[in-house]
Design an enzyme around this catalytic site. Structure first.
Site, PDB file in Angstrom:
ATOM      1  N   GLY A 122       0.789  -1.232   0.000  1.00 50.91           N
ATOM      2  CA  GLY A 122       0.000   0.000   0.000  1.00 50.91           C
ATOM      3  C   GLY A 122       0.818   1.277   0.000  1.00 50.91           C
ATOM      4  N   ASP A 141       7.976  -5.253   8.096  1.00 47.17           N
ATOM      5  CA  ASP A 141       6.533  -5.477   8.005  1.00 47.17           C
ATOM      6  C   ASP A 141       6.192  -6.813   8.649  1.00 47.17           C
ATOM      7  OD1 ASP A 141       4.368  -4.067   5.786  1.00 47.17           O
ATOM      8  OD2 ASP A 141       3.784  -5.970   6.703  1.00 47.17           O
ATOM      9  N   VAL A 156       4.929  -4.061  15.090  1.00 48.21           N
ATOM     10  CA  VAL A 156       5.056  -2.802  15.851  1.00 48.21           C
ATOM     11  C   VAL A 156       4.330  -2.830  17.197  1.00 48.21           C
ATOM     12  CG1 VAL A 156       5.423  -1.405  13.772  1.00 48.21           C
ATOM     13  CG2 VAL A 156       3.105  -1.635  14.715  1.00 48.21           C
ATOM     14  N   ASN A 184       4.265   3.728   9.691  1.00 50.27           N
ATOM     15  CA  ASN A 184       3.158   3.795   8.734  1.00 50.27           C
ATOM     16  C   ASN A 184       2.071   2.762   9.017  1.00 50.27           C
ATOM     17  OD1 ASN A 184       2.045   4.492   5.945  1.00 50.27           O
ATOM     18  ND2 ASN A 184       2.490   2.315   5.702  1.00 50.27           N
ATOM     19  N   TYR A 186     -10.353   4.305  15.303  1.00 52.73           N
ATOM     20  CA  TYR A 186      -9.381   4.686  14.263  1.00 52.73           C
ATOM     21  C   TYR A 186      -9.171   6.199  14.254  1.00 52.73           C
ATOM     22  CZ  TYR A 186      -7.268   5.197   9.627  1.00 52.73           C
ATOM     23  OH  TYR A 186      -6.431   5.522   8.586  1.00 52.73           O
ATOM     24  N   GLY A 225      -5.622  11.181   2.623  1.00 53.75           N
ATOM     25  CA  GLY A 225      -7.060  11.046   2.404  1.00 53.75           C
ATOM     26  C   GLY A 225      -7.266   9.674   1.800  1.00 53.75           C
TER      27      GLY A 225
END
Ligand code: NAD
Length: 281
Positions: A21, A41, A68, A94, A160, A191
């Site tokens: 992504g 990741d 993470v 991220n 969120y 966005g």
């Protein structure tokens, strides 16, 4: 002061959540501009794929498995990156996940999971690397937030929105503290972007409608966001929305936050869900 063109040249970057992504697009863009990137990741296969893509394009990358939500895993990723590349110049936090549902239906454990992943994951990585960046008096920290943390619309995914508002507040305060000490801070505020993010979102309320940031926004591609962020980092920008059109929305909010919130309530009551425009749809 270094020139903007050289901001990434020969720099060592560690990107948590860089396998897919937006994170993938960001590390690919950094590598294209001359950085060596460590892609950390939880999905090692994705990290390896991204790393191989960068290497095939002539860049320098390694893939690491990291979670993470674990301090030990973050420390191990930092140590592995340093062992291969040397001191870390750029850190990207991220990782993020969302869920959908009305607040009374979402178990506390899920509020805690989202906070732990989206907000505390960032805190863990920042605090783990900060002593070294402070000692060297240089570095660049990038935290990924969301429009959802910038102004009220995400009524169907409150954990969120709250976690991303926390990432923005943290990033702003970090900038106040760190920029005078030679360490830059950028908060990427995307966005809507085409990724698998929404597809993996669980819902805790049957038929809970999803509300968007506003129909004035277009859905962007990850590669566009990668370029926006890299240009903004080189220019020393702190708050980096993926789409500058959001400043207009924030001006409306700033004129009267109460009127803005009541306007959103009215929009939703009229059935306007604020969904962004999908190009070529
Ligand atoms: P994505 O799901 O494609 O990418 C998230 C990455 O994080 C994946 O590679 C995933 O494997 C990794 N990850 C998940 N849990 C992890 C963990 N515990 N430890 C390490 N890595 C982990 O989603 P995306 O759309 O690329 O989102 C990236 C960031 O952008 C997120 O913080 C998200 O909240 C934010 N964002 C996305 C959008 C959008 O429209 N896609 C909009 C606003 C903000």
């Amino acid at each position: 002061m270094e020139s903007a063109a050289r901001h990434f040249q020969d720099k060592n970057a560690l990107g948590f959540g860089g396998g897919k992504g937006i994170g993938k697009a960001v590390v690919v863009e950094w590598a294209r501009r001359g950085a060596r990137v460590a892609i950390a990741d939880i999905d090692l296969a994705a990290a390896r794929e991204t790393s191989a893509e960068i290497v095939s394009l002539g860049g320098c990358a390694i893939a690491l498995e990291a979670d993470v939500t674990s301090e030990a895993s973050i420390s191990a990723a930092i140590a592995e990156t340093e062992a291969v590349f040397g001191d870390i110049d750029i850190l990207m936090n991220n990782v993020g996940a969302a869920l959908n549902g009305n607040p009374e239906d979402i178990p506390l454990s899920e509020w805690m999971r989202i906070t732990d992943l989206n907000y505390l994951g960032t805190v863990r990585a920042v605090t783990a690397l900060l002593p070294k960046m402070l000692a060297r008096g240089t570095g660049h920290i990038v935290n990924t937030a969301s429009f959802a943390g910038l102004y009220p619309y995400a009524a169907s995914r409150m954990p969120y929105a709250a976690s991303k508002a926390a990432v923005i507040a943290l990033s702003e305060s970090l900038a106040l503290y760190l920029e005078p000490q030679g360490i830059r801070v950028s908060c990427l505020i995307p966005g809507p972007v085409v990724t698998d993010f929404m597809a993996s979102m669980t819902s805790w309320t049957k038929d809970c409608p999803i509300r968007g940031p506003g129909s004035e926004f277009k859905v962007m591609m990850p590669a566009e966001v990668g370029v926006v962020l890299a240009d903004a980092m080189a220019a020393g920008q702190i708050l980096v929305p993926s789409d500058d059109a959001v400043w207009k929305t924030l001006e409306q909010w700033a004129k009267s936050p109460d009127r803005f919130i009541k306007g959103k309530i009215d929009d939703f009551a009229r059935g306007e869900a604020g969904m962004p425009v999908i190009a070529n749809a």
